[in-house]
Design an enzyme around this catalytic site. Structure first.
Site, PDB file in Angstrom:
ATOM      1  N   HIS A 132      -0.370  13.297   6.364  1.00 56.17           N
ATOM      2  CA  HIS A 132      -0.407  11.518   7.014  1.00 56.17           C
ATOM      3  C   HIS A 132      -1.844  10.468   7.196  1.00 56.17           C
ATOM      4  O   HIS A 132      -2.543  10.728   7.643  1.00 56.17           O
ATOM      5  CB  HIS A 132      -0.643  12.582   8.782  1.00 56.17           C
ATOM      6  N   CYS A 140      -7.370  -1.194   2.686  1.00 52.92           N
ATOM      7  CA  CYS A 140      -7.026  -2.629   2.460  1.00 52.92           C
ATOM      8  C   CYS A 140      -5.783  -3.197   3.218  1.00 52.92           C
ATOM      9  O   CYS A 140      -4.877  -1.923   2.906  1.00 52.92           O
ATOM     10  CB  CYS A 140      -7.641  -3.235   1.972  1.00 52.92           C
TER      11      CYS A 140
END
Ligand code: OAD
Ligand code: ZN
Length: 268
Positions: A132, A140
């Protein structure tokens, strides 16, 4: 505090963990609970106070990036004061004792890595496969840029949120949100390990989130043993070979020092 562990359960779990064949360790928020990191679903859990769809989905970020940034900044600040607990440390020591243990975590903290550093081995042997992502990194929203989170950010308005130095788009925490794909390389490694592991040690995860929970179930379906360490009920309990009902910080040191022989660590 839960009741004392049964010696017979501990003994069986030790035998299973010492058997031949690779081992998969799957950890969740519970292993960091004693370090002061809140879990998601239990008492005091993050999802008891917040709705995941408001904070941990791409839609939430598109709707209100400032709110999402602010929430992650709060979690980062809270994490700064947290240290690995005896559960992380015991696991790191055990991993250094054998070459065939793969640690797969759903956690976004770096406490597994820090435990490795504390036992004198900041190297890949104690680093988890991260399903995760990592809360200490940003990426970005438009290009491939990924970097360490540089420190506290100004989340007072959308205009002040951190932006990509390469393309100017908004940055976001490098974590996986609900509805997003998991990192492909992590899923491949976890799947390959699960398919050949003869034992799976599951620590501090309710088993409510897939595909993470599915890796333990693959080991079970392939005939491997399942050892569950958790003070509460989990989705794995009905298929567990052994359930060790207790906190990771108490159970793991006891479990992983089989026969009283503490694994010795040498730095390389
Ligand atoms: P949960 O909060 O769902 O489950 C935490 C588990 O830890 C529960 O089974 C608790 O009983 C157990 N626990 C509590 N204290 C413990 C202790 N001291 N020692 C051992 N276990 C303890 O957290 P996860 O299963 O990790 O994903 O949640 C999975 C995913 O759901 C997270 O990675 C996150 C969340 O939404 C995303 O955000 C994508
Ligand atoms: Zn960019």
């Amino acid at each position: 505090m839960t009741s004392p562990l049964l010696e017979s359960d501990l003994a069986l779990a030790r035998v299973l963990l010492a058997g031949p064949g690779p081992a998969l360790v799957l950890t969740g928020a519970g292993i960091s609970a004693e370090s002061g990191v809140p879990t998601f679903r239990g008492a005091g859990g993050l999802w008891r106070r917040h709705r995941p769809e408001d904070l941990a989905t791409p839609e939430a970020f598109a709707r209100d990036p400032r709110l999402v940034w602010e929430w992650y900044e709060g979690r980062r600040t809270a994490l700064r004061g947290c240290n690995p607990n005896p559960g992380h440390i015991a696991l790191a020591r055990w991993m250094l004792s054998r070459p065939d243990i793969t640690l797969v975590t759903q956690n976004v903290d770096r406490l597994h890595e820090q435990a490795g550093e504390q036992v004198g081995a900041d190297d890949a042997r104690t680093h988890p496969v991260r399903l995760h992502g990592t809360i200490d990194q940003n990426r970005c929203t438009a290009c491939e840029y990924v970097a360490e989170h540089p420190g506290p950010s100004d989340t007072s308005s959308q205009a002040t949120l951190p932006r990509c130095p390469q393309c100017g788009s908004l940055l976001r925490p490098d974590v996986v949100w609900f509805g997003e794909m998991l990192p492909e390389a992590a899923v491949t490694r976890a799947t390959e390990t699960a398919q050949c592991a003869t034992v799976c040690l599951v620590v501090g995860t309710a088993g409510a989130v897939y595909p993470a929970a599915g890796f333990a179930k693959i080991v079970y379906r392939k005939g491997g043993a399942l050892i569950v360490v958790d003070p509460g009920d989990t989705a794995f309990d009905p298929i567990a070979t052994v359930k060790l009902r207790g906190e990771a910080g108490r159970v793991l040191p006891e479990l992983l020092r089989a026969g009283g022989v503490e694994v010795s660590v040498s730095s390389t």
